[in-house]
Scaffold this motif. Structure first.
Motif, PDB file in Angstrom:
ATOM      1  N   ASN A 185      11.450  -9.030 -21.870  1.00 53.96           N
ATOM      2  CA  ASN A 185      11.992  -9.875 -22.929  1.00 53.96           C
ATOM      3  C   ASN A 185      13.442  -9.517 -23.281  1.00 53.96           C
ATOM      4  O   ASN A 185      13.895  -9.802 -24.383  1.00 53.96           O
ATOM      5  N   GLU A 216      11.273  -9.620 -17.561  1.00 56.34           N
ATOM      6  CA  GLU A 216       9.861  -9.384 -17.885  1.00 56.34           C
ATOM      7  C   GLU A 216       9.670  -8.517 -19.127  1.00 56.34           C
ATOM      8  O   GLU A 216       8.592  -8.506 -19.722  1.00 56.34           O
ATOM      9  N   ARG A 248      11.278 -18.116 -19.192  1.00 59.07           N
ATOM     10  CA  ARG A 248      11.467 -17.120 -20.262  1.00 59.07           C
ATOM     11  C   ARG A 248      12.931 -17.151 -20.693  1.00 59.07           C
ATOM     12  O   ARG A 248      13.788 -16.594 -20.018  1.00 59.07           O
ATOM     13  N   GLN A 308      15.700 -17.888 -24.443  1.00 61.39           N
ATOM     14  CA  GLN A 308      15.821 -18.122 -25.878  1.00 61.39           C
ATOM     15  C   GLN A 308      17.196 -18.692 -26.192  1.00 61.39           C
ATOM     16  O   GLN A 308      18.144 -18.510 -25.449  1.00 61.39           O
TER      17      GLN A 308
END
Length: 152
Positions: A107, A105, A10, A12
């Motif tokens: 984001n 978790e 996870r 970005q």
């Protein structure tokens, strides 16, 4: 309540200067892999003739950072990696500041790498195989002028 380490899947990548987007009109870019988030301090060894020890002193020297590699699946009509690489000329480089975030978790960023003045040094296309059953993945290798890490 026990704390568990964060998973690596996870994350970005975002640009900090959206006025001139690197890869899309959005400032957040989807990648399947990021590697090379490495920094180290080089060691300077020094010894003079009056030093009583039979070994050199070690002092911190210049900080060294590795190139960062970003990988993503190829999408028809998107060739921004090659466009950016082909724009590199002698002393004329379109540099980008990037923010790479490891997400929790919810984001939300849990750990953030701020990359200063990145520019492409290599673009690699996919390995093409007639019997393959994978996504076509391209990669871009970025040189940069520094990396700072913050924990949110």
């Amino acid at each position: 309540m026990a704390a568990f380490p964060l998973p690596v899947f996870r994350f970005q990548v975002a640009e900090t200067a959206p006025a001139d987007p690197l890869l899309t009109t959005d400032t957040t870019i989807g990648f399947s892999e990021v590697s090379g988030l490495t920094q180290e301090v080089q060691v300077i060894e020094y010894r003079d003739g009056l030093t009583p020890q039979q070994s050199a002193m070690k002092m911190p020297g210049i900080q060294k950072v590795s190139n960062i590699t970003l990988k993503r699946g190829i999408v028809k009509g998107h060739n921004e990696f090659y466009t950016w690489l082909n724009s590199v000329k002698l002393n004329t480089i379109k540099r980008k500041d990037l923010v790479i975030s490891l997400l929790d978790e919810n984001n939300a960023p849990a750990m953030v790498w701020n990359v200063k003045q990145a520019w492409p040094v290599k673009v690699e296309g996919p390995s093409l195989k007639a019997g393959g059953n994978e996504i076509a993945v391209e990669s871009i290798e970025l040189a940069h002028e520094g990396l700072t890490v913050s924990i949110v």
